[in-house]
Design a protein around this motif. Sequence first.
Motif, mmCIF file in Angstrom:
data_model
loop_
_atom_site.group_PDB
_atom_site.id
_atom_site.type_symbol
_atom_site.label_atom_id
_atom_site.label_comp_id
_atom_site.label_asym_id
_atom_site.label_seq_id
_atom_site.Cartn_x
_atom_site.Cartn_y
_atom_site.Cartn_z
ATOM 1 N N UNK A 1 0.852 -1.189 0.000
ATOM 2 C CA UNK A 1 0.000 0.000 0.000
ATOM 3 C C UNK A 1 0.892 1.246 0.000
ATOM 4 N N UNK A 2 0.628 2.213 -0.882
ATOM 5 C CA UNK A 2 1.477 3.410 -0.944
ATOM 6 C C UNK A 2 1.472 4.193 0.367
ATOM 7 N N UNK A 3 2.665 4.599 0.793
ATOM 8 C CA UNK A 3 2.830 5.423 1.991
ATOM 9 C C UNK A 3 3.088 6.872 1.613
ATOM 10 N N UNK A 4 4.025 7.058 0.689
ATOM 11 C CA UNK A 4 4.489 8.412 0.380
ATOM 12 C C UNK A 4 4.816 8.537 -1.098
ATOM 13 N N UNK A 5 4.485 9.682 -1.644
ATOM 14 C CA UNK A 5 4.948 10.066 -2.972
ATOM 15 C C UNK A 5 5.862 11.265 -2.787
ATOM 16 N N UNK A 6 7.060 11.229 -3.381
ATOM 17 C CA UNK A 6 7.923 12.396 -3.241
ATOM 18 C C UNK A 6 8.656 12.707 -4.534
ATOM 19 N N UNK A 7 9.018 13.980 -4.648
ATOM 20 C CA UNK A 7 9.861 14.455 -5.740
ATOM 21 C C UNK A 7 11.023 15.205 -5.105
ATOM 22 N N UNK A 8 12.227 14.877 -5.514
ATOM 23 C CA UNK A 8 13.417 15.543 -4.984
ATOM 24 C C UNK A 8 14.268 16.055 -6.133
ATOM 25 N N UNK A 9 14.810 17.243 -5.956
ATOM 26 C CA UNK A 9 15.759 17.816 -6.909
ATOM 27 C C UNK A 9 17.096 17.975 -6.194
ATOM 28 N N UNK A 10 18.107 17.262 -6.681
ATOM 29 C CA UNK A 10 19.431 17.288 -6.067
ATOM 30 C C UNK A 10 20.411 18.062 -6.942
ATOM 31 N N UNK A 11 21.244 18.861 -6.304
ATOM 32 C CA UNK A 11 22.297 19.556 -7.039
ATOM 33 C C UNK A 11 23.234 18.538 -7.681
ATOM 34 N N UNK A 12 23.468 18.711 -8.976
ATOM 35 C CA UNK A 12 24.318 17.771 -9.690
ATOM 36 C C UNK A 12 25.763 17.794 -9.249
ATOM 37 N N UNK A 13 26.216 18.938 -8.701
ATOM 38 C CA UNK A 13 27.612 19.039 -8.283
ATOM 39 C C UNK A 13 27.837 18.509 -6.876
ATOM 40 N N UNK A 14 26.765 18.034 -6.219
ATOM 41 C CA UNK A 14 26.909 17.550 -4.846
ATOM 42 C C UNK A 14 26.333 16.150 -4.655
ATOM 43 N N UNK A 15 25.963 15.485 -5.728
ATOM 44 C CA UNK A 15 25.297 14.191 -5.592
ATOM 45 C C UNK A 15 25.871 13.166 -6.551
ATOM 46 N N UNK A 16 25.845 11.920 -6.100
ATOM 47 C CA UNK A 16 26.195 10.797 -6.965
ATOM 48 C C UNK A 16 25.313 9.631 -6.562
ATOM 49 N N UNK A 17 24.818 8.879 -7.533
ATOM 50 C CA UNK A 17 23.956 7.744 -7.255
ATOM 51 C C UNK A 17 24.643 6.470 -7.719
ATOM 52 N N UNK A 18 24.887 5.565 -6.778
ATOM 53 C CA UNK A 18 25.508 4.285 -7.085
ATOM 54 C C UNK A 18 24.419 3.227 -7.192
#
Length: 269
Positions: A228-245
């Motif tokens: 059952x869905x709990x949360x819907x979210x949208x996030x905008x991350x600064x490209x110069x401060x984030x990395x996704x592995x």
Amino acid sequence: MVVPSGPAMIVRDSTVPFHRQLKTILLEQISRDGLVEGDRLWSEPQISATYGVSRSVVRQTLAELENEGVIERVRGRGTFIAGAKMDHGLTISIEGLYAQAQSLGLELTSDVLQQAVEPAAEPVSTELEVVTGCPVFMLERVRGVEGMPWSHTASWIPSARVPGIEEHDFSTGSLYELLRTRYGMRFGRARRSIEAIAAPEEIAHYLGVDEGAPLLRIKSVLYDIHGIPIERFIAHHRGDMSRFDVSLGSMAGEDRLAEVYVAPGSSVG
């Protein structure tokens, strides 16, 4: 700028390539000299002369250090110690930014822009599987790391599942921890999409970047153990401060990579 002067030198008859040896030496020198974010690193000619290696070896070493986020090379200015980036392990666990920052020993701050109960509109109602107009709790924040704005986030949660949550102080602490401890929620899985976008004017203002600067936008729906869905979210991350592995697993004995095609001019939701 400190001139490199460490006692370690390149071992000419070693089986370890020169650029690997030089990388280890430079990392030790950076630590020994106490260089921190923003400090200028030594120039290519200085490193080449000090350790007796060619400029091509130096460039290869610096390229590896830059790819690993240790240094940042700025055209016309030089090479500098880079700031820490937040890593996101997308397949390891479901946890909030607060827990991730704590695990990295970083200070996370939250500037609450708005928190209120509002009627669910599309696509929130569809993704949370509630009737359009159903009350949902909306939380909008700017998250900062070590005093720098890093991420703009907006969350929507069905109000029926979190009575009274709009009275909570979200300038500190973790939303996910609150959902677990006060409301007894048990997280199951999350569906996420990630795309690179140019910063819209309003988001750019909140994150302290130029309009059009590169951002990573994450859209996610979090589900409980019953699906059952709990949360819907949208996030905008600064490209110069984030990395996704991202870890790729194996299905039926084969590694598979799913591709999502978005037709030119079509909406990505």
